[in-house]
Design a protein around this motif. Structure first.
Motif, PDB file in Angstrom:
ATOM      1  N   PRO A  96       3.661   6.142   9.033  1.00 26.44           N
ATOM      2  CA  PRO A  96       2.630   5.231   9.536  1.00 26.44           C
ATOM      3  C   PRO A  96       1.380   5.270   8.663  1.00 26.44           C
ATOM      4  N   SER A  97       0.756   4.120   8.512  1.00 30.41           N
ATOM      5  CA  SER A  97      -0.540   4.049   7.848  1.00 30.41           C
ATOM      6  C   SER A  97      -1.581   4.410   8.904  1.00 30.41           C
ATOM      7  N   GLU A 134      -3.256   2.910  16.219  1.00 32.53           N
ATOM      8  CA  GLU A 134      -2.203   2.032  16.722  1.00 32.53           C
ATOM      9  C   GLU A 134      -0.876   2.246  15.982  1.00 32.53           C
ATOM     10  N   ASN A 135      -0.925   2.349  14.652  1.00 34.75           N
ATOM     11  CA  ASN A 135       0.299   2.557  13.873  1.00 34.75           C
ATOM     12  C   ASN A 135       0.955   3.898  14.211  1.00 34.75           C
ATOM     13  N   LYS A 153       2.798   3.495  17.519  1.00 33.50           N
ATOM     14  CA  LYS A 153       4.076   2.783  17.302  1.00 33.50           C
ATOM     15  C   LYS A 153       5.097   3.731  16.689  1.00 33.50           C
ATOM     16  N   ALA A 154       4.639   4.528  15.706  1.00 28.62           N
ATOM     17  CA  ALA A 154       5.524   5.463  15.011  1.00 28.62           C
ATOM     18  C   ALA A 154       6.096   6.488  15.988  1.00 28.62           C
ATOM     19  N   ILE A 191       5.162   1.824   8.695  1.00 26.52           N
ATOM     20  CA  ILE A 191       4.397   1.104   9.712  1.00 26.52           C
ATOM     21  C   ILE A 191       2.987   0.937   9.175  1.00 26.52           C
ATOM     22  N   GLY A 192       2.690  -0.289   8.769  1.00 23.37           N
ATOM     23  CA  GLY A 192       1.395  -0.554   8.160  1.00 23.37           C
ATOM     24  C   GLY A 192       0.977  -1.989   8.382  1.00 23.37           C
ATOM     25  N   SER A 193       0.253  -2.527   7.422  1.00 21.70           N
ATOM     26  CA  SER A 193      -0.316  -3.866   7.557  1.00 21.70           C
ATOM     27  C   SER A 193       0.755  -4.958   7.615  1.00 21.70           C
ATOM     28  N   SER A 196       3.672  -4.704   9.127  1.00 18.83           N
ATOM     29  CA  SER A 196       4.411  -4.633  10.389  1.00 18.83           C
ATOM     30  C   SER A 196       3.842  -5.638  11.383  1.00 18.83           C
ATOM     31  N   PHE A 225       9.483  -4.038  11.265  1.00 16.02           N
ATOM     32  CA  PHE A 225       8.882  -2.969  10.483  1.00 16.02           C
ATOM     33  C   PHE A 225       9.468  -2.982   9.079  1.00 16.02           C
TER      34      PHE A 225
END
Length: 96
Positions: A10-11, A18-19, A22-23, A64-66, A68, A73
């Motif tokens: 994740p970023s 938030e990322n 999600k991760a 998981i970043g910008s 996604s 993903f």
């Protein structure tokens, strides 16, 4: 041979977790499917994370970043281009 089938990267920024949330959800879901998964929640820049996991030889990465969006993903297989996939498709690829 890698100790993990897939790594979730994740970023993470100080102001936005938030990322990471999600991760963590994806991590739990993959664990339930008996997939050996690693969650890289270390606070370092993304390029260092990519280099580290390429060196470890982890065959798959979920990023998981910008890029996604919603339930899609970035999924990358070692030595190939990444693609945007839903979690269901990612799970089916990992179970092969």
């Amino acid at each position: 041979i890698s100790p993990f089938d897939v790594v979730i990267i994740p970023s993470i920024s100080k102001n936005n977790k938030e990322n990471l949330q999600k991760a963590e959800k994806i991590y739990q879901e993959l664990k339930k499917q008996n997939i050996d998964v690693l969650l890289d929640d270390v606070d370092e820049n993304m390029s260092n994370k990519f280099k580290k996991h390429d060196l470890m030889g982890t065959p798959f990465q979920i990023i998981i970043g910008s890029k996604s969006e919603g339930n899609k993903f970035e999924f990358k297989e070692l030595n190939s281009k990444s693609e945007m996939l839903s979690l269901e498709i990612i799970k089916s690829k990992l179970k092969r």
